[in-house]
Design an enzyme around this catalytic site. Structure first.
Site, PDB file in Angstrom:
ATOM      1  N   GLU A  36      -4.802   4.286 -31.254  1.00 52.92           N
ATOM      2  CA  GLU A  36      -5.320   5.274 -32.200  1.00 52.92           C
ATOM      3  C   GLU A  36      -5.614   4.687 -33.573  1.00 52.92           C
ATOM      4  OE1 GLU A  36      -2.245   8.225 -31.937  1.00 52.92           O
ATOM      5  OE2 GLU A  36      -3.250   9.312 -30.331  1.00 52.92           O
ATOM      6  N   GLU A  54      10.833  -3.526 -15.939  1.00 54.84           N
ATOM      7  CA  GLU A  54      11.596  -3.591 -17.185  1.00 54.84           C
ATOM      8  C   GLU A  54      12.792  -4.530 -17.076  1.00 54.84           C
ATOM      9  OE1 GLU A  54      14.767   0.000 -17.354  1.00 54.84           O
ATOM     10  OE2 GLU A  54      12.689   0.636 -17.463  1.00 54.84           O
TER      11      GLU A  54
END
Length: 297
Positions: free
Chosen positions: A83, A114
């Site tokens: 953004e 992870e």
């Protein structure tokens, strides 16, 4: 590894009868619990402010900001990074999000990745992390090996390492120069850190990225003067910013925006200093792109 002691894994006593609640009662419970995100931000205000200050300094020197995480935490980092270019007209390399599993993991679960500490370290090597960069490792439960590996390698390479988690320091130690702990308590759905932990993480990232861009002079008052004019909505916003700040009608604002090459900041400076595009560009460059400084000088 038993993680049952972690704050994010504990049982929320307010929701032990979650499966017996009506839809309205569920909404009310979420609303009640989500109030804790505001308190968590307030409690970490100093660390968040420190992150803004040091990140702005590093980016001002040509450094970069990286978010890195796995699952929800990583996706939120990618979202915030994505953004920045349309909002602040930053180059795509200035703020980057790194997600365990890459682009595919944005839409497909990849939580198993992870656990690969070495992958986090490799991501830092692959992105040529240096002492000019800031790396924010996001891990709600604080234990994600992928993030720990990334932060350790970042520190090794001289970068500023920032940890963002939702567990107390006494529960988990994280290798970082700045340690942000956003303590929102046990989740309504036990262990589901896409809930309060995800919400407070998004809030913190919003504050950090916006705060950094303010410090870099990409905001005038509360207007996004470096907005990238790439569609009709953003062109309308650009014209409204120019009209509101200069008092020009929409037609004159459009002419000014066109003359500036669709750059709001440049258009405003051209108007207020009565200069050409080239002169305004030179003036902005002399003031490191800061409009307010350029006007005052």
């Amino acid at each position: 590894m038993n993680r049952g002691h972690l704050l994010t894994e504990q049982i929320n006593q307010a929701s032990v009868n979650l499966d017996q609640l009506s839809p309205l009662e569920i909404v009310d419970l979420f609303n009640q619990e989500d109030q804790k995100t505001l308190d968590a931000i307030a409690s970490s205000r100093q660390e968040i402010a420190q992150t803004i200050e040091i990140t702005a300094q590093q980016l001002g020197k040509g450094g970069r900001l990286f978010y890195i995480g796995a699952g929800t935490s990583g996706r939120l980092g990618v979202l915030d990074a994505a953004e920045c270019p349309p909002t602040f007209c930053t180059p795509p390399t200035m703020v980057q999000g790194i997600l365990a599993g890459g682009k595919e993991a944005l839409v497909k679960s990849s939580e198993a990745l992870e656990d690969r500490r070495e992958d986090g370290a490799k991501a830092m090597i692959d992105h040529n992390i240096s002492n000019l960069d800031v790396v924010i490792g996001i891990t709600a439960g604080g234990t994600t090996p992928y993030v720990h590996g990334a932060l350790q390698e970042a520190k090794k390479r001289g970068a500023i390492a920032v940890a963002m988690s939702c567990v107390p320091k006494e529960q988990v130690s994280i290798p970082a120069d700045i340690d942000i702990r956003l303590l929102t308590g046990a989740e309504i759905l036990a262990g589901s850190t896409r809930l309060k932990a995800g919400t407070v993480t998004k809030m913190a990232l919003n504050i950090i990225s916006t705060g950094v861009m303010v410090q870099l002079g990409k905001v005038y008052g509360n207007r996004m003067i470096d907005v990238s004019v790439t569609n009709s909505k953003l062109e309308d916003r650009a014209l409204r910013i120019i009209s509101d700040l200069t008092g020009l009608d929409r037609e004159k604002a459009q002419n000014l925006l066109s003359a500036s090459g669709s750059k709001v900041k440049l258009a405003l400076l051209m108007h207020w200093t009565n200069t050409s595009k080239a002169e305004a560009e030179t003036l902005l460059a002399r003031n490191n792109g800061n409009l307010r400084q350029a006007i005052n000088n």
